[in-house]
Design a protein around this motif. Structure first.
Motif, PDB file in Angstrom:
ATOM      1  N   VAL A   5      38.863  52.422  39.237  1.00 47.75           N
ATOM      2  CA  VAL A   5      38.989  51.586  38.040  1.00 47.75           C
ATOM      3  C   VAL A   5      39.880  52.265  37.008  1.00 47.75           C
ATOM      4  N   LEU A   6      39.703  53.559  36.798  1.00 45.39           N
ATOM      5  CA  LEU A   6      40.536  54.270  35.824  1.00 45.39           C
ATOM      6  C   LEU A   6      42.020  54.191  36.177  1.00 45.39           C
ATOM      7  N   SER A   7      42.343  54.280  37.464  1.00 50.22           N
ATOM      8  CA  SER A   7      43.755  54.255  37.861  1.00 50.22           C
ATOM      9  C   SER A   7      44.404  52.886  37.663  1.00 50.22           C
ATOM     10  N   ILE A   8      43.612  51.847  37.488  1.00 53.54           N
ATOM     11  CA  ILE A   8      44.154  50.531  37.147  1.00 53.54           C
ATOM     12  C   ILE A   8      44.641  50.510  35.701  1.00 53.54           C
ATOM     13  N   HIS A   9      43.972  51.264  34.841  1.00 56.42           N
ATOM     14  CA  HIS A   9      44.249  51.224  33.407  1.00 56.42           C
ATOM     15  C   HIS A   9      45.060  52.409  32.888  1.00 56.42           C
ATOM     16  N   PHE A  10      45.110  53.485  33.673  1.00 60.96           N
ATOM     17  CA  PHE A  10      45.807  54.699  33.234  1.00 60.96           C
ATOM     18  C   PHE A  10      46.655  55.253  34.390  1.00 60.96           C
ATOM     19  N   PRO A  11      47.690  56.057  34.067  1.00 62.14           N
ATOM     20  CA  PRO A  11      48.540  56.652  35.118  1.00 62.14           C
ATOM     21  C   PRO A  11      47.920  57.928  35.705  1.00 62.14           C
ATOM     22  N   TYR A  58      31.399  45.229  48.683  1.00 60.60           N
ATOM     23  CA  TYR A  58      32.209  45.191  49.893  1.00 60.60           C
ATOM     24  C   TYR A  58      33.702  45.107  49.609  1.00 60.60           C
ATOM     25  N   GLY A  59      34.188  45.993  48.750  1.00 61.17           N
ATOM     26  CA  GLY A  59      35.620  46.124  48.538  1.00 61.17           C
ATOM     27  C   GLY A  59      36.164  45.454  47.299  1.00 61.17           C
ATOM     28  N   VAL A  60      35.345  44.744  46.544  1.00 63.49           N
ATOM     29  CA  VAL A  60      35.823  44.124  45.313  1.00 63.49           C
ATOM     30  C   VAL A  60      35.778  45.180  44.217  1.00 63.49           C
ATOM     31  N   LEU A  61      36.900  45.404  43.556  1.00 63.39           N
ATOM     32  CA  LEU A  61      36.914  46.392  42.478  1.00 63.39           C
ATOM     33  C   LEU A  61      35.954  45.993  41.376  1.00 63.39           C
ATOM     34  N   ASN A  62      35.352  46.987  40.745  1.00 62.29           N
ATOM     35  CA  ASN A  62      34.402  46.746  39.660  1.00 62.29           C
ATOM     36  C   ASN A  62      34.999  45.826  38.594  1.00 62.29           C
ATOM     37  N   THR A  63      36.259  46.021  38.254  1.00 64.81           N
ATOM     38  CA  THR A  63      36.861  45.221  37.193  1.00 64.81           C
ATOM     39  C   THR A  63      36.973  43.754  37.598  1.00 64.81           C
ATOM     40  N   ASP A  64      37.097  43.455  38.876  1.00 66.29           N
ATOM     41  CA  ASP A  64      37.162  42.068  39.333  1.00 66.29           C
ATOM     42  C   ASP A  64      35.903  41.317  38.922  1.00 66.29           C
ATOM     43  N   ILE A  65      34.754  41.936  39.140  1.00 69.74           N
ATOM     44  CA  ILE A  65      33.492  41.318  38.756  1.00 69.74           C
ATOM     45  C   ILE A  65      33.337  41.347  37.237  1.00 69.74           C
ATOM     46  N   TYR A  66      33.582  42.517  36.630  1.00 69.80           N
ATOM     47  CA  TYR A  66      33.325  42.669  35.200  1.00 69.80           C
ATOM     48  C   TYR A  66      34.172  41.718  34.352  1.00 69.80           C
ATOM     49  N   LEU A  67      35.440  41.601  34.660  1.00 71.16           N
ATOM     50  CA  LEU A  67      36.320  40.796  33.820  1.00 71.16           C
ATOM     51  C   LEU A  67      36.043  39.305  33.922  1.00 71.16           C
ATOM     52  N   LYS A  68      35.341  38.874  34.959  1.00 73.05           N
ATOM     53  CA  LYS A  68      34.986  37.472  35.068  1.00 73.05           C
ATOM     54  C   LYS A  68      33.643  37.174  34.413  1.00 73.05           C
ATOM     55  N   THR A  69      32.984  38.199  33.880  1.00 70.64           N
ATOM     56  CA  THR A  69      31.746  38.003  33.143  1.00 70.64           C
ATOM     57  C   THR A  69      32.119  37.391  31.802  1.00 70.64           C
ATOM     58  N   PRO A  70      31.452  36.305  31.404  1.00 74.98           N
ATOM     59  CA  PRO A  70      31.829  35.618  30.160  1.00 74.98           C
ATOM     60  C   PRO A  70      31.871  36.550  28.949  1.00 74.98           C
ATOM     61  N   LYS A  71      32.902  36.386  28.149  1.00 77.97           N
ATOM     62  CA  LYS A  71      33.079  37.110  26.887  1.00 77.97           C
ATOM     63  C   LYS A  71      33.077  38.618  27.063  1.00 77.97           C
ATOM     64  N   SER A  72      33.616  39.107  28.158  1.00 76.43           N
ATOM     65  CA  SER A  72      33.667  40.541  28.421  1.00 76.43           C
ATOM     66  C   SER A  72      35.101  40.974  28.652  1.00 76.43           C
ATOM     67  N   ALA A  73      35.367  42.240  28.349  1.00 78.51           N
ATOM     68  CA  ALA A  73      36.692  42.787  28.613  1.00 78.51           C
ATOM     69  C   ALA A  73      36.605  44.297  28.665  1.00 78.51           C
ATOM     70  N   LEU A  74      37.523  44.894  29.389  1.00 75.99           N
ATOM     71  CA  LEU A  74      37.686  46.340  29.366  1.00 75.99           C
ATOM     72  C   LEU A  74      38.823  46.630  28.405  1.00 75.99           C
ATOM     73  N   ILE A  75      38.542  47.434  27.401  1.00 77.01           N
ATOM     74  CA  ILE A  75      39.502  47.749  26.343  1.00 77.01           C
ATOM     75  C   ILE A  75      39.832  49.237  26.412  1.00 77.01           C
ATOM     76  N   VAL A  76      41.096  49.576  26.286  1.00 78.26           N
ATOM     77  CA  VAL A  76      41.516  50.975  26.211  1.00 78.26           C
ATOM     78  C   VAL A  76      41.563  51.362  24.733  1.00 78.26           C
ATOM     79  N   SER A  77      40.845  52.418  24.394  1.00 76.13           N
ATOM     80  CA  SER A  77      40.826  52.885  23.008  1.00 76.13           C
ATOM     81  C   SER A  77      42.099  53.660  22.699  1.00 76.13           C
TER      82      SER A  77
END
Length: 141
Positions: free
Chosen positions: A86-92, A36-55
């Motif tokens: 989600v991609l537009s949060i991490h890339f232009p 209901y409107g929460v970005l995927n990264t909001d949930i994912y980044l609060k998962t213990p020991k998890s992160a989204l990394i840009v290669s």
């Protein structure tokens, strides 16, 4: 129980939204957002020991995760981050995001074309694929 204490984002979202994982999947596959409107990264980044990394360009997600001192890339989480939102949060890539024509180095950003690409289906998700012009968005744990 704290909804962010779950090991998997879909369980956290189900707790938070009081809905089923089947309903969440339909929302993810048809929209850039879920829960209901929460970005995927909001949930994912609060998962213990998890992160989204840009290669780095030409680096696989497995390599990027290890370089950033994570145990591994978690392939099942690609479906949660495979969206233009989600991609537009991490890339232009706000207005330049589309399905990839082919290949397995997605989701990510093509540095030569200045364009974001998301995978057409789960069959294309891979932690080990790399392409020399692609910066990948990698789910690491």
């Amino acid at each position: 129980e704290d909804c962010y204490s779950f090991a998997y984002p879909f369980k956290a979202c189900a707790c938070r939204c009081r809905t089923s994982s089947a309903a969440l999947y339909r929302l993810v596959s048809s929209s850039d957002q879920f829960c209901y409107g929460v970005l995927n990264t909001d949930i994912y980044l609060k998962t213990p020991k998890s992160a989204l990394i840009v290669s780095a360009p030409g680096e696989s997600c497995s390599e990027a995760c290890q370089r950033n001192r994570f145990e591994s890339c978690v392939e099942i989480h690609f479906s949660e981050i495979n969206s233009c939102g989600v991609l537009s949060i991490h890339f232009p890539c706000a207005s330049k995001c589309e399905f990839a024509p082919n290949g397995f180095a997605h989701p990510g950003y093509d540095v030569e074309q200045a364009r974001c690409y998301k995978a057409r289906s789960r069959a294309y998700f891979s932690c080990f694929t790399k392409a020399k012009t692609m910066k990948r968005l990698c789910p690491c744990q």
